[in-house]
Design an enzyme around this catalytic site. Structure first.
Site, mmCIF file in Angstrom:
data_model
loop_
_atom_site.group_PDB
_atom_site.id
_atom_site.type_symbol
_atom_site.label_atom_id
_atom_site.label_comp_id
_atom_site.label_asym_id
_atom_site.label_seq_id
_atom_site.Cartn_x
_atom_site.Cartn_y
_atom_site.Cartn_z
ATOM 1 C CG ASP A 488 -2.096 -0.920 1.092
ATOM 2 O OD1 ASP A 488 -2.198 -1.578 0.048
ATOM 3 O OD2 ASP A 488 -2.888 -1.027 2.037
ATOM 4 C CG ASP A 708 -8.096 -7.124 7.089
ATOM 5 O OD1 ASP A 708 -6.979 -7.613 6.862
ATOM 6 O OD2 ASP A 708 -9.141 -7.546 6.561
#
Length: 770
Positions: A488, A708
């Protein structure tokens, strides 16, 4: 589209000008709002306090909301929050009270509103005003700062304002410089009012069809009277030439038996206009390794695509060292390539070799920490011996934290598993994940380092250098160590610069480019280490406005390393995400009653419907840009199986394109932008080497069962904040089409074991697990 959670609107309070004031400050307040029902909703406030005065050992930040209906819920981070009437007060936590001159602290909370949700206009710290605020000038906020436009086609971006104007504003888009083939097709004049200022409106750019081979560029000004404008860069995706000239060297790592020879080949990526001479010269390293033949190769307009051979030789010697040496392959005007040769010593020394695909013919390392958790779940023993990655998600993880094994412990265990494995090599996967300003567009996985707080130097000396020192120890020389570089990170620089200040900061010196380059320079130099850069997923970069800019950014970043494009073995997609590897019942070329599936709400004009088509198209574009032809791709399949009773058994028979796609797709998420602890997900294909041409492997990088992000605010010392995209009650935002988050309830902090998620992943696995 991105795995981000919120879009932010900015207001900056001015700095105090009082002479010799003990306390002076800058405060940046950003808030996003969402509507849960007409006239009311919620918001997330993010506040950065910068001390511009004398050092302080504690602080109390206060401000007033303009309305009595703006409420702290409570749920916050970084401060002890309270509210009385309109006044909101936040006092420091034990770990962040001390602020040196110039130091900053980021805090925030969640809240609710009804009627309107205006920003506060004045702030104070320790009773001293931070200064008056000037009236906010709205800024034009565009969905992208760079757009790729197919020649003969169009591409779009959206524009809105950052805050409400006092009266109607007309925003115009005009080309200010560059290729005249690039024009504004529609949306050149947009009107924003005090009511619709936050509604994104579309601007369409067009690229005329031409016969040249130039990928033209142009700059477009998006501006108006009374607003701060923006600039959007457009690049024509030329359809007359897609390959840039470069040297194609295969492979870039060669093992040369002592007393014998080894070879690699060279060709050109495109037809030259005249003859090209390519030379290979020896660099630093073991002088026993030399160029035996092919030191000078000639390519013509006819044979440019025929690989020619360079032969390296290793002299016979009496030592037991497996020497290595670099060789430079060069041609005038082209980026040189580096080949690393390693002598396979025949006197009893180790001979590590860098192979083309580290997963081929190898078994995978089983992480005992993850394996024991999986085996303790009902039915979990069926997958407890599957190879998963080891995440170095903070500096403390190197030595081991919270009862988890450290990096050296994992490598020692990998050596033990390798010995028990006989002659078969073993691959261990390590995720490098600690860039300063990490995950700049989300909250759940924020990191411990900040660029503004010497983060880049700390990243080098406290994180990358210790990791590299451990990996290069001779004890681990026979392991194939795959490193997954910073999930990311670079993709955020393509899509989120306009939305998030952290991303804009990460786009500069000491940011993501510098950090990734440093990691590659240190890790690529170790013969048995393999480097794969994260390339997000198709529902992030699959639009034409993001795809080619991502290719360009990847190339620019990697070409700036010591070894250039040869410093990477490949790229990985879908890291820790849920996108299906392949959609079996429709493709991007499918049509329904004459309508392309691209027009469906789910596909939303993306050029890809699954990860494998995206990964292979990305690989082709990267090689055309100048990466080596042996570039490998990985797909994380740890949570993208989407089996269970909700999985369709065949294509829909509906003649409505939206119904057809929704009933045919195996990916059962509410929206392809949803990323946190997705309800209904299942384990995907088990790790497999070379599942298709161009793919090095399917891998399980995200260990199934590790959260997550927390579904509620949980105080912690890991820098991880509450992200509403992990809240099952969250109604969404513009980044996921204002759809529900689809997240599971009762989730712990990111990285912690989430039993309910693991059991659901096991139950919904596809292929099914017996």
């Amino acid at each position: 589209m991105t795995a981000a959670s919120v879009a932010a609107l900015g207001l900056v309070a001015g700095q105090s000008t009082a002479a010799n004031a003990a306390v002076a400050c800058d405060v940046t307040y950003t808030a996003n709002s969402w509507t849960s029902s007409p006239g009311q909703g919620g918001f997330t406030a993010n506040i950065t306090l910068k001390n511009t005065g004398d050092p302080i050992s504690s602080w109390s930040l206060a401000f007033d909301y303009p309305t009595t209906t703006q409420k702290y819920t409570p749920s916050g981070w970084g401060a002890n929050w309270s509210q009385s009437g309109t006044r909101v007060t936040g006092t420091n936590m034990p770990y962040n009270g001390s602020l040196a001159t110039g130091a900053s602290v980021s805090v925030g909370f969640n809240g609710t509103w009804s009627g309107t949700n205006p920003d506060p206009t004045a702030f104070s710290v320790n009773g001293t005003s931070c200064g008056g605020t000037n009236p906010t000038t709205p800024s034009v906020v565009t969905s992208a700062s760079a757009v790729a436009v197919n020649e003969g086609g169009t591409a779009t971006f959206t524009a809105r304002l950052s805050s409400a104007p006092s009266s109607n504003v007309t925003v115009t888009t005009v080309r200010t410089s560059g290729d005249t083939d690039l024009t504004v097709s529609s949306g050149g004049s947009l009107t924003f009012t005090p009511s619709n200022w936050n509604t994104a409106q579309t601007v369409t750019l067009a690229a005329a069809q031409d016969s040249d081979t130039t990928a033209g560029t142009a700059s477009f000004s998006v501006s108006g009277t009374g607003v701060t404008g923006a600039t959007v860069s457009a690049t024509e995706v030329d359809d007359d030439a897609t390959v840039e000239q470069s040297l194609v060297v295969t492979p870039t790592s060669v093992t040369v038996p002592e007393g014998s020879t080894g070879t690699f080949t060279v060709r050109l990526a495109a037809q030259p206009s005249s003859g090209v001479t390519v030379t290979t010269t020896a660099g630093s390293g073991d002088s026993d390794l030399t160029v035996s033949s092919g030191a000078s190769l000639s390519f013509t307009t006819s044979n440019w695509n025929t690989p020619q051979t360079v032969t390296l030789a290793a002299a016979q010697d009496s030592d037991s060292a497996a020497g290595s040496r670099t060789f430079t392959v060069a041609s005038s005007g082209l980026t040189s390539r580096t080949v690393t040769a390693t002598e396979a010593d025949d006197d009893g020394g180790p001979a590590p070799a860098h192979v083309e695909n580290p997963y081929s013919g190898a078994t995978g390392y089983v992480n005992p920490n993850w394996s024991s958790r999986a085996a303790a779940e009902p039915g979990g023993s069926a997958v407890a011996n599957v190879s998963t990655a080891v995440w170095m998600d903070r500096t403390a993880a190197i030595a081991g934290a919270s009862g988890a094994m450290g990096l050296r412990e994992h490598l020692d265990e990998a050596v033990r598993q390798d010995v028990a494995n006989g002659s078969t090599p073993l691959t261990i996967q390590v995720v490098i994940y600690n860039l300063p300003n990490r995950d700049c567009s989300a909250l759940a996985s924020n990191g411990e380092l900040r660029i503004s707080e010497n983060g880049f130097n700390r990243y080098k000396t406290e994180y990358i250098d210790p990791i590299a020192a451990i990996l290069r120890e001779s004890t681990y020389a026979n392991l194939r160590i795959v490193t997954i570089i910073e999930p990311d990170s670079l993709p955020n620089l393509v899509t989120n610069l306009d939305r998030f200040a952290d991303c804009r900061e990460a786009n500069g010196t000491g940011g993501y480019r510098d950090g990734v380059r440093y990691a590659l320079n240190q890790l690529h130099a170790i013969t048995n280490v393999y480097t794969y850069i994260d390339a997000a997923h198709h529902a992030w970069l699959g639009w034409d406005s993001n795809f080619q800019p991502s290719v360009n950014l990847f190339y620019e970043t990697v070409a700036g390393t010591t070894a250039g494009v040869d410093s990477v073995d490949g790229f990985i997609v879908n890291t820790a995400n849920y996108s299906a590897s392949t959609e079996p019942y429709f493709t991007i070329n499918s049509t329904v009653n004459g309508t392309s599936v691209r027009q469906s709400k789910w596909v939303d004009w993306n050029y890809y419907v699954d990860e494998q088509s995206f990964a292979l198209a990305l690989r082709t574009a990267l090689i055309a840009k100048g990466f080596r032809s042996g570039l490998g791709m990985l797909i994380d399949t740890s949570r993208n199986g989407w089996g269970g009773s909700a999985r369709p058994s065949g294509p829909s028979t509906s003649t409505n394109v939206d119904q057809f796609v929704d009933q045919s797709r195996t990916d059962r998420r509410i929206h392809a932008g949803n990323w946190c602890n997705q309800s209904g997900a299942g384990l995907g294909a088990r790790p497999t080497a070379a599942p298709a041409s161009g793919l090095d492997a399917y891998v399980w990088i995200k260990p199934p069962g590790e959260s997550d992000g927390a579904s509620t605010d949980i105080p912690n010392d890991e820098g991880k904040r509450f992200d509403r995209m992990c809240d099952p009650t969250y109604p969404g935002n513009e980044l996921n089409g204002n759809n529900p988050s689809g997240a599971l309830a009762d989730a712990p902090l990111s990285g912690q074991w989430f039993s309910a998620q693991f059991r659901q992943l096991l139950q919904n696995a596809y292929p099914p697990i017996n």
